[in-house]
Motif scaffolding. Structure first.
Motif, PDB file in Angstrom:
ATOM      1  N   MET A   4       0.849  -1.192   0.000  1.00  0.00           N
ATOM      2  CA  MET A   4       0.000   0.000   0.000  1.00  0.00           C
ATOM      3  C   MET A   4       0.882   1.238   0.000  1.00  0.00           C
ATOM      4  O   MET A   4       1.919   1.266   0.663  1.00  0.00           O
ATOM      5  N   LYS A   5       0.469   2.240  -0.749  1.00  0.00           N
ATOM      6  CA  LYS A   5       1.220   3.494  -0.756  1.00  0.00           C
ATOM      7  C   LYS A   5       0.911   4.277   0.514  1.00  0.00           C
ATOM      8  O   LYS A   5      -0.206   4.228   1.027  1.00  0.00           O
ATOM      9  N   THR A   6       1.898   5.027   0.982  1.00  0.00           N
ATOM     10  CA  THR A   6       1.700   5.928   2.114  1.00  0.00           C
ATOM     11  C   THR A   6       0.876   7.115   1.643  1.00  0.00           C
ATOM     12  O   THR A   6       1.104   7.635   0.554  1.00  0.00           O
ATOM     13  N   LYS A   7      -0.076   7.547   2.456  1.00  0.00           N
ATOM     14  CA  LYS A   7      -0.878   8.718   2.113  1.00  0.00           C
ATOM     15  C   LYS A   7      -0.014   9.965   2.255  1.00  0.00           C
ATOM     16  O   LYS A   7       0.490  10.259   3.341  1.00  0.00           O
ATOM     17  N   SER A   8       0.174  10.688   1.162  1.00  0.00           N
ATOM     18  CA  SER A   8       1.069  11.844   1.156  1.00  0.00           C
ATOM     19  C   SER A   8       0.596  12.941   2.100  1.00  0.00           C
ATOM     20  O   SER A   8       1.410  13.614   2.729  1.00  0.00           O
ATOM     21  N   ALA A   9      -0.710  13.132   2.204  1.00  0.00           N
ATOM     22  CA  ALA A   9      -1.240  14.178   3.082  1.00  0.00           C
ATOM     23  C   ALA A   9      -0.883  13.890   4.537  1.00  0.00           C
ATOM     24  O   ALA A   9      -0.509  14.793   5.286  1.00  0.00           O
ATOM     25  N   LEU A  10      -0.978  12.641   4.930  1.00  0.00           N
ATOM     26  CA  LEU A  10      -0.664  12.256   6.303  1.00  0.00           C
ATOM     27  C   LEU A  10       0.838  12.331   6.563  1.00  0.00           C
ATOM     28  O   LEU A  10       1.270  12.754   7.631  1.00  0.00           O
ATOM     29  N   LYS A  11       1.609  11.949   5.567  1.00  0.00           N
ATOM     30  CA  LYS A  11       3.069  11.955   5.676  1.00  0.00           C
ATOM     31  C   LYS A  11       3.596  13.356   5.992  1.00  0.00           C
ATOM     32  O   LYS A  11       4.572  13.516   6.716  1.00  0.00           O
ATOM     33  N   ASP A  54      -7.070   7.179  17.681  1.00  0.00           N
ATOM     34  CA  ASP A  54      -6.818   7.656  16.321  1.00  0.00           C
ATOM     35  C   ASP A  54      -5.693   6.869  15.668  1.00  0.00           C
ATOM     36  O   ASP A  54      -5.680   6.670  14.456  1.00  0.00           O
ATOM     37  N   LEU A  55      -4.772   6.424  16.481  1.00  0.00           N
ATOM     38  CA  LEU A  55      -3.585   5.738  15.982  1.00  0.00           C
ATOM     39  C   LEU A  55      -3.940   4.479  15.201  1.00  0.00           C
ATOM     40  O   LEU A  55      -3.326   4.181  14.179  1.00  0.00           O
ATOM     41  N   LYS A  56      -4.958   3.762  15.639  1.00  0.00           N
ATOM     42  CA  LYS A  56      -5.370   2.532  14.964  1.00  0.00           C
ATOM     43  C   LYS A  56      -5.774   2.813  13.518  1.00  0.00           C
ATOM     44  O   LYS A  56      -5.435   2.063  12.608  1.00  0.00           O
ATOM     45  N   ARG A  57      -6.496   3.920  13.301  1.00  0.00           N
ATOM     46  CA  ARG A  57      -6.939   4.267  11.950  1.00  0.00           C
ATOM     47  C   ARG A  57      -5.770   4.709  11.076  1.00  0.00           C
ATOM     48  O   ARG A  57      -5.703   4.386   9.890  1.00  0.00           O
ATOM     49  N   PHE A  58      -4.832   5.454  11.659  1.00  0.00           N
ATOM     50  CA  PHE A  58      -3.765   6.043  10.867  1.00  0.00           C
ATOM     51  C   PHE A  58      -2.618   5.082  10.585  1.00  0.00           C
ATOM     52  O   PHE A  58      -1.862   5.289   9.652  1.00  0.00           O
ATOM     53  N   LYS A  59      -2.483   4.021  11.371  1.00  0.00           N
ATOM     54  CA  LYS A  59      -1.407   3.055  11.142  1.00  0.00           C
ATOM     55  C   LYS A  59      -1.512   2.434   9.748  1.00  0.00           C
ATOM     56  O   LYS A  59      -0.512   2.164   9.097  1.00  0.00           O
TER      57      LYS A  59
END
Length: 62
Positions: A4-11, A54-59
């Motif tokens: 899966m690609k990393t979400k650039s906005a979150l990065k 929130d961490l569970k969703r963003f991992k």
């Protein structure tokens, strides 16, 4: 199956520490500062640790 690609906005918005904690900036800082107390503005300068719920969703997005 491909990775899966990393979400650039979150990065751009978070940093992961060496121990695995996720650090984020405080919200409500961009404008309308005259309506906020001095205490609110001062305390929101610091970075904050992301909450475990929130961490569970963003991992999955990292």
């Amino acid at each position: 199956m491909p990775k899966m690609k990393t979400k650039s906005a979150l990065k751009k918005r978070i940093k992961v520490t060496a121990t695995g904690k996720v650090i984020r900036e405080q919200a409500y800082r961009s404008h309308l500062a005259q309506n906020k107390t001095t205490k609110q503005k001062r305390q929101s300068r610091k970075s904050a640790q992301m909450h475990s719920s929130d961490l569970k969703r963003f991992k999955a997005l990292i």
